[in-house]
Scaffold this motif. Sequence first.
Motif, PDB file in Angstrom:
ATOM      1  N   VAL A 165     -35.278  -6.841 -51.033  1.00 49.88           N
ATOM      2  CA  VAL A 165     -34.117  -6.303 -49.950  1.00 49.88           C
ATOM      3  C   VAL A 165     -34.518  -7.102 -48.874  1.00 49.88           C
ATOM      4  N   LEU A 166     -35.860  -7.404 -48.290  1.00 51.90           N
ATOM      5  CA  LEU A 166     -35.997  -8.097 -47.172  1.00 51.90           C
ATOM      6  C   LEU A 166     -37.118  -9.248 -47.416  1.00 51.90           C
ATOM      7  N   LYS A 167     -36.796 -10.463 -47.191  1.00 48.85           N
ATOM      8  CA  LYS A 167     -37.878 -11.580 -47.557  1.00 48.85           C
ATOM      9  C   LYS A 167     -38.429 -12.219 -46.240  1.00 48.85           C
ATOM     10  N   GLY A 168     -39.208 -11.632 -45.668  1.00 49.47           N
ATOM     11  CA  GLY A 168     -39.597 -12.435 -44.452  1.00 49.47           C
ATOM     12  C   GLY A 168     -38.855 -12.257 -43.320  1.00 49.47           C
ATOM     13  N   VAL A 169     -38.607 -11.107 -42.576  1.00 46.92           N
ATOM     14  CA  VAL A 169     -37.750 -11.048 -41.461  1.00 46.92           C
ATOM     15  C   VAL A 169     -38.650 -10.989 -40.149  1.00 46.92           C
ATOM     16  N   ASP A 170     -38.323 -11.839 -39.401  1.00 48.93           N
ATOM     17  CA  ASP A 170     -38.770 -11.733 -37.860  1.00 48.93           C
ATOM     18  C   ASP A 170     -37.831 -11.556 -36.917  1.00 48.93           C
ATOM     19  N   ILE A 171     -37.920 -10.495 -36.035  1.00 51.80           N
ATOM     20  CA  ILE A 171     -36.860 -10.081 -35.108  1.00 51.80           C
ATOM     21  C   ILE A 171     -37.675  -9.724 -33.730  1.00 51.80           C
ATOM     22  N   LEU A 172     -37.200 -10.419 -32.603  1.00 51.08           N
ATOM     23  CA  LEU A 172     -37.303  -9.934 -31.518  1.00 51.08           C
ATOM     24  C   LEU A 172     -36.098  -8.865 -30.731  1.00 51.08           C
ATOM     25  N   ILE A 173     -36.437  -7.751 -30.132  1.00 49.08           N
ATOM     26  CA  ILE A 173     -35.203  -7.107 -29.545  1.00 49.08           C
ATOM     27  C   ILE A 173     -35.690  -6.718 -28.107  1.00 49.08           C
ATOM     28  N   PRO A 174     -35.257  -7.195 -27.209  1.00 52.99           N
ATOM     29  CA  PRO A 174     -35.829  -6.962 -25.827  1.00 52.99           C
ATOM     30  C   PRO A 174     -35.403  -5.640 -25.350  1.00 52.99           C
ATOM     31  N   GLU A 175     -36.174  -5.139 -24.467  1.00 51.43           N
ATOM     32  CA  GLU A 175     -35.547  -3.755 -23.900  1.00 51.43           C
ATOM     33  C   GLU A 175     -34.462  -3.657 -23.124  1.00 51.43           C
ATOM     34  N   GLY A 176     -33.885  -2.684 -23.157  1.00 49.13           N
ATOM     35  CA  GLY A 176     -32.530  -2.475 -22.523  1.00 49.13           C
ATOM     36  C   GLY A 176     -31.374  -3.294 -22.987  1.00 49.13           C
ATOM     37  N   ASN A 177     -31.490  -3.876 -24.198  1.00 50.97           N
ATOM     38  CA  ASN A 177     -30.306  -4.463 -24.956  1.00 50.97           C
ATOM     39  C   ASN A 177     -29.484  -3.534 -25.884  1.00 50.97           C
ATOM     40  N   ILE A 178     -28.145  -3.811 -25.989  1.00 50.05           N
ATOM     41  CA  ILE A 178     -27.522  -3.262 -27.450  1.00 50.05           C
ATOM     42  C   ILE A 178     -27.492  -4.526 -28.468  1.00 50.05           C
ATOM     43  N   THR A 179     -28.236  -4.304 -29.397  1.00 52.30           N
ATOM     44  CA  THR A 179     -28.227  -5.111 -30.537  1.00 52.30           C
ATOM     45  C   THR A 179     -27.594  -4.842 -31.798  1.00 52.30           C
ATOM     46  N   ALA A 180     -26.775  -5.470 -32.403  1.00 51.91           N
ATOM     47  CA  ALA A 180     -25.912  -5.334 -33.505  1.00 51.91           C
ATOM     48  C   ALA A 180     -26.589  -5.911 -34.924  1.00 51.91           C
TER      49      ALA A 180
END
Lengths: 249, 260
Positions: free
Chosen positions: A16-31
């Motif tokens: 299902v996941l093959k090496g996922v890198d994500i950065l989600i900053p504070e206070g944001n709406i991320t879809a």
Amino acid sequence: MIKINNLCKSFGKNHVLKGVDILIPEGNITAVLGPNGSGKTTILKILLGLVKPDKGNVFWKQRITHGDYSYRNKIGYLPQIARFPENLRVRELFSMIQDIRQQPSDLEPLLDAFKLRPLLNDRLRHLSGGTRQKINTVLTFMFDNDLFILDEPTAGLDPVAMIQLREIIARKQKEGKTILFTTHIMSLVQEMAQQIIFLLDGRIYFQGSVQELQKLHGEHNVERAIARILEVNEHEGVLDSVQPTASTL
Amino acid sequence: MIKTLKYSFYDLARSNWTYLYMLFYLLTALSLLFLSNDLSRVIVSLMNIIIVLTPLIGMMLGTMYYYNTRDFAELLLAQPIQRKSVFLGQYLGLSLSMTLSFLVGLGIPFIIYGVLVSSEVWNFSMLLLVGVLLTLVFAALAFLVAAMFENKIKGFGVAIVVWLSLAVVYDGLFLLAMMLFESYPLENAALGITLLNPIDLSRILIMLKLDISALLGYTGAVFNKFFGTSLGLLVSLGALSLWVLAPLGLFLRVVKHKDF
């Protein structure tokens, strides 16, 4: 900030996941977007500790989440399917979750917003799917969380409730909360999201702002831009799937 | 854990199944008591019903409850509590409600009949104890099976097979083995094999307490000879308690590594 490093997860033969890198900053709406089965829900569930990753780490507030459970007292989770103990009353469900979390909660305005007050004494099994989803939404937003994880929050909601939900999300963001949601409704993305994560085949295909996505494909409409990605990838996908079989021969 | 236990119990205390289960024992005990005036005979008849039916109902209600609350468990797991607390709470909630239905269902008719002032009061207590232990054993087995099989149909199938093998097939195979190898000294082997079946253990436990050697059967007799009555009671009680703890521990291990 949420930092996800090289996340891998497979269910049996299904990677299902093959090496996922994500950065989600504070206070944001991320879809989090992507076709069905692209691993959106899996990522959310790994964040919550519901699914254990095969590889990779999740950091939230500089702490690794794996193996811990106390970090969840600052997370509100809205699952895709809402099912509750059949014989409890709506009121009892709310007090149960309040009892478990032992945190100050703000239930009353939410009950009014979703018009749930007349149903407080009803048994949960008598309620319709949409009403359960509303209850689920109230459960998610009644606590003062720092992070809200919403898995298809609009599924089953009527237009009035949908407007309420948008208002709540916007208000939470103004308060500096982080919101992470999956959806298939692109107008919601265009209206609310600051960041888009587009998943395809277990990898991140695109991560950036709505404007960047629009620029990338020269489409002003997010829906079209996404459809473009999928079309282009379908052609490449055919080649992709041919290559490995050829090499194994 | 106490909180999940509390709400699981609230939920189940209003379930029709709980009352149906209670009503069944109530009616069975009442009719047996009015058909026969011999308390110890009624206890033996009830024992035969309890050691087959309590496991079956425990298995069925357990798997059903686990599957029914699965989606809600997901919501609970997203709360700041440990996995163990969620599932142990649910298990204890179910066990508590089933135990209460069982105790009330059997207790009322016997108390009306006056078991408390009769000489059978300890035998009756043993019957209740065995019923409660069997409920705990099979609810734990049910949770274990349900947690191992995501597919409900498969899960129910395996649950039925587990019950059937312990309640019926086991005895048959056991007897067959005894007949085939009758020329060998089988006492110790028989003893070991009996410890592996909670239903057999329960029967022996009651028989030892009632002291009806005619009904002890082969394993019971071996048991009695080997341990004597009082040690035999202790050993079978201990083994039965292990039968509660082992599947429960395994269940908690399975859910610890499981994806929801």
